[in-house]
Design a protein around this motif. Structure first.
Motif, PDB file in Angstrom:
ATOM      1  N   PRO A 222      76.549 -70.356  15.097  1.00  0.00           N
ATOM      2  CA  PRO A 222      76.361 -69.596  16.339  1.00  0.00           C
ATOM      3  C   PRO A 222      74.898 -69.688  16.778  1.00  0.00           C
ATOM      4  O   PRO A 222      73.990 -69.611  15.937  1.00  0.00           O
ATOM      5  CB  PRO A 222      76.744 -68.174  15.950  1.00  0.00           C
ATOM      6  CG  PRO A 222      77.706 -68.345  14.815  1.00  0.00           C
ATOM      7  CD  PRO A 222      77.207 -69.548  14.053  1.00  0.00           C
ATOM      8  N   PRO A 223      74.623 -69.877  18.060  1.00  0.00           N
ATOM      9  CA  PRO A 223      73.252 -70.081  18.529  1.00  0.00           C
ATOM     10  C   PRO A 223      72.320 -68.944  18.113  1.00  0.00           C
ATOM     11  O   PRO A 223      72.697 -67.774  18.126  1.00  0.00           O
ATOM     12  CB  PRO A 223      73.402 -70.143  20.047  1.00  0.00           C
ATOM     13  CG  PRO A 223      74.805 -70.573  20.267  1.00  0.00           C
ATOM     14  CD  PRO A 223      75.596 -69.951  19.157  1.00  0.00           C
ATOM     15  N   ASP A 231      69.106 -57.239  14.286  1.00  0.00           N
ATOM     16  CA  ASP A 231      70.103 -56.224  14.623  1.00  0.00           C
ATOM     17  C   ASP A 231      71.461 -56.600  14.028  1.00  0.00           C
ATOM     18  O   ASP A 231      72.104 -57.546  14.485  1.00  0.00           O
ATOM     19  CB  ASP A 231      70.216 -56.106  16.145  1.00  0.00           C
ATOM     20  CG  ASP A 231      71.201 -55.034  16.578  1.00  0.00           C
ATOM     21  OD1 ASP A 231      71.722 -54.313  15.705  1.00  0.00           O
ATOM     22  OD2 ASP A 231      71.443 -54.922  17.797  1.00  0.00           O
ATOM     23  N   PRO A 232      71.921 -55.869  13.012  1.00  0.00           N
ATOM     24  CA  PRO A 232      73.224 -56.194  12.414  1.00  0.00           C
ATOM     25  C   PRO A 232      74.366 -56.183  13.431  1.00  0.00           C
ATOM     26  O   PRO A 232      75.353 -56.917  13.254  1.00  0.00           O
ATOM     27  CB  PRO A 232      73.410 -55.100  11.361  1.00  0.00           C
ATOM     28  CG  PRO A 232      72.025 -54.653  11.028  1.00  0.00           C
ATOM     29  CD  PRO A 232      71.250 -54.762  12.321  1.00  0.00           C
ATOM     30  N   ALA A 233      74.239 -55.378  14.467  1.00  0.00           N
ATOM     31  CA  ALA A 233      75.320 -55.266  15.446  1.00  0.00           C
ATOM     32  C   ALA A 233      75.484 -56.541  16.264  1.00  0.00           C
ATOM     33  O   ALA A 233      76.533 -56.774  16.874  1.00  0.00           O
ATOM     34  CB  ALA A 233      75.073 -54.084  16.380  1.00  0.00           C
ATOM     35  N   TRP A 234      74.437 -57.373  16.287  1.00  0.00           N
ATOM     36  CA  TRP A 234      74.530 -58.632  17.021  1.00  0.00           C
ATOM     37  C   TRP A 234      75.428 -59.601  16.270  1.00  0.00           C
ATOM     38  O   TRP A 234      75.371 -59.713  15.048  1.00  0.00           O
ATOM     39  CB  TRP A 234      73.140 -59.254  17.163  1.00  0.00           C
ATOM     40  CG  TRP A 234      73.105 -60.513  17.999  1.00  0.00           C
ATOM     41  CD1 TRP A 234      72.762 -60.624  19.318  1.00  0.00           C
ATOM     42  CD2 TRP A 234      73.437 -61.847  17.578  1.00  0.00           C
ATOM     43  NE1 TRP A 234      72.851 -61.938  19.740  1.00  0.00           N
ATOM     44  CE2 TRP A 234      73.279 -62.709  18.682  1.00  0.00           C
ATOM     45  CE3 TRP A 234      73.863 -62.394  16.377  1.00  0.00           C
ATOM     46  CZ2 TRP A 234      73.517 -64.078  18.624  1.00  0.00           C
ATOM     47  CZ3 TRP A 234      74.119 -63.768  16.310  1.00  0.00           C
ATOM     48  CH2 TRP A 234      73.939 -64.594  17.420  1.00  0.00           C
ATOM     49  N   GLY A 235      76.274 -60.313  16.976  1.00  0.00           N
ATOM     50  CA  GLY A 235      76.967 -61.447  16.388  1.00  0.00           C
ATOM     51  C   GLY A 235      78.282 -61.136  15.718  1.00  0.00           C
ATOM     52  O   GLY A 235      78.864 -60.066  15.859  1.00  0.00           O
ATOM     53  N   ILE A 236      78.733 -62.104  14.940  1.00  0.00           N
ATOM     54  CA  ILE A 236      80.075 -62.089  14.359  1.00  0.00           C
ATOM     55  C   ILE A 236      80.248 -60.979  13.336  1.00  0.00           C
ATOM     56  O   ILE A 236      81.290 -60.319  13.283  1.00  0.00           O
ATOM     57  CB  ILE A 236      80.362 -63.465  13.716  1.00  0.00           C
ATOM     58  CG1 ILE A 236      80.380 -64.538  14.802  1.00  0.00           C
ATOM     59  CG2 ILE A 236      81.664 -63.453  12.933  1.00  0.00           C
ATOM     60  CD1 ILE A 236      80.394 -65.946  14.250  1.00  0.00           C
ATOM     61  N   ASN A 237      79.239 -60.768  12.511  1.00  0.00           N
ATOM     62  CA  ASN A 237      79.316 -59.735  11.479  1.00  0.00           C
ATOM     63  C   ASN A 237      78.565 -58.492  11.965  1.00  0.00           C
ATOM     64  O   ASN A 237      77.347 -58.530  12.121  1.00  0.00           O
ATOM     65  CB  ASN A 237      78.697 -60.244  10.170  1.00  0.00           C
ATOM     66  CG  ASN A 237      78.951 -59.308   9.005  1.00  0.00           C
ATOM     67  OD1 ASN A 237      78.962 -58.096   9.153  1.00  0.00           O
ATOM     68  ND2 ASN A 237      79.162 -59.890   7.828  1.00  0.00           N
ATOM     69  N   PRO A 238      79.284 -57.396  12.218  1.00  0.00           N
ATOM     70  CA  PRO A 238      78.634 -56.206  12.769  1.00  0.00           C
ATOM     71  C   PRO A 238      77.778 -55.439  11.769  1.00  0.00           C
ATOM     72  O   PRO A 238      77.086 -54.495  12.141  1.00  0.00           O
ATOM     73  CB  PRO A 238      79.810 -55.351  13.239  1.00  0.00           C
ATOM     74  CG  PRO A 238      80.917 -55.721  12.301  1.00  0.00           C
ATOM     75  CD  PRO A 238      80.739 -57.200  12.025  1.00  0.00           C
ATOM     76  N   ASP A 239      77.818 -55.855  10.509  1.00  0.00           N
ATOM     77  CA  ASP A 239      77.129 -55.096   9.468  1.00  0.00           C
ATOM     78  C   ASP A 239      75.907 -55.800   8.889  1.00  0.00           C
ATOM     79  O   ASP A 239      75.106 -55.169   8.197  1.00  0.00           O
ATOM     80  CB  ASP A 239      78.101 -54.787   8.319  1.00  0.00           C
ATOM     81  CG  ASP A 239      79.302 -53.986   8.791  1.00  0.00           C
ATOM     82  OD1 ASP A 239      79.106 -53.008   9.544  1.00  0.00           O
ATOM     83  OD2 ASP A 239      80.435 -54.348   8.416  1.00  0.00           O
TER      84      ASP A 239
END
Length: 315
Positions: A222-223, A231-239
């Motif tokens: 992913p770019p 920020d954990p909330a960013w992207g595929i894994n929210p954690d």
């Protein structure tokens, strides 16, 4: 403190005699340039050191850890680092410059890529590549006796950073990160696998000769965005953070803040330093593939490029 940062003792060099301009230098104290553990950085640093010597400066090369060197740069125990890669060193560089003790002296002219890479022939057995999601289905292909049933990813030396373990965890990839002990060991293993057409997944970087000599591709994760690392909330894994590709961008030069005041001429020369990926790749190949000494390759470049570096030192 510095004793714990350094991987080996400093190697002091005398001031240049031929072509030197010692009467014009602001201080005869040695300017300490850091050396690391990959060929390109040794070449870059010794080119800069040679040019500074031509101007009459006293130069000292100090072997230091890539990331831990910033402690020495903050205190002035170390003075100049010629290669801080956007891909792996940006966080450490930003933290250091934010203290006001370290200065970013601009881009080297080289653009950095550091990412997971595989030989093209692997795609026959893992046709979903370069999409990163294909790696989960092909983990067994890249496994070894030590990692099975998980795949093995061969990372660079631990000192390079790179967040590979964090990426594996965040993207839930069934892989074990195994770090090569040295830059040379990394590429020796690639050569061995390539000759046997054996599957291998490893860290490749540019500028370097490897992506020119070997046919292959970087994995498409992913770019990258800065938020991915913060920020954990960013992207595929929210954690978890680092669920994306590594950043790409310039290779920077940094210095202890006191360089500008103590050696202003050298400070200007370091800012002016500029080489590009293609010529650096050729020099790295001359050392790693042709077996030429770093010092000989640097001397050849300096002799052939007087019209480029003389303006750096006001000649």
């Amino acid at each position: 403190m510095l004793r714990h940062l350094l991987l080996s003792a400093a190697v002091a060099l005398p001031m240049a005699l031929a072509g030197g301009n010692a009467g014009a230098v602001e201080s005869n104290d040695p300017i300490k340039l850091t050396l690391h553990d990959w060929t390109g950085q040794l070449i870059t640093t010794r080119i800069m050191g040679s040019v500074l010597q031509k101007a009459g400066y006293n130069v000292e090369y100090v072997q230091a850890d890539y990331l831990a060197q910033f402690a020495g740069l903050k205190t002035g125990d170390l003075h100049v680092a010629m290669e801080i890669w956007e891909t792996t060193g940006r966080e450490a560089m930003d933290e250091a410059t934010a203290t006001g003790q370290v200065e970013n002296l601009g881009e080297t002219g080289m653009q950095a890529i550091e990412e997971w890479w595989y030989p093209t022939y692997v795609k026959e057995q893992c046709p979903g590549l370069p999409d990163w999601e294909a790696l989960a289905d092909c983990a067994e292909l890249f496994s070894t006796a030590e990692t099975a049933p998980d795949g093995r990813y061969l990372g660079g030396p631990v000192t390079w950073g790179g967040f590979d373990e964090e990426r594996v965890e965040a993207l839930e990839l069934p892989y074990v990160v195994v770090h090569a002990g040295t830059d040379a060991a990394l590429f020796a293993e690639l050569e061995s696998a390539y000759q046997r057409k054996a599957p291998i997944l490893l860290w490749i970087y540019a500028p370097h000769w490897a992506p020119i000599k070997y046919e292959g591709e970087w994995v498409a994760f992913p770019p990258y965005e800065k938020a991915c690392y913060e920020d954990p909330a960013w992207g595929i894994n929210p954690d978890l953070t680092h669920d994306c590709a590594k950043p790409r961008g310039p290779i920077w030069k940094v210095a202890w803040k006191g360089v500008a005041e103590k050696w202003p001429g050298a400070h200007e020369a370091i800012q002016a330093f500029h080489v590009e990926n293609d010529e650096m790749g050729r020099m790295i190949a001359a050392v790693d593939l042709d077996g030429r000494p770093v010092e000989a390759v640097v001397e050849e470049w300096v002799s052939a490029n007087e019209s480029r570096w003389k303006p750096w030192i006001g000649q």
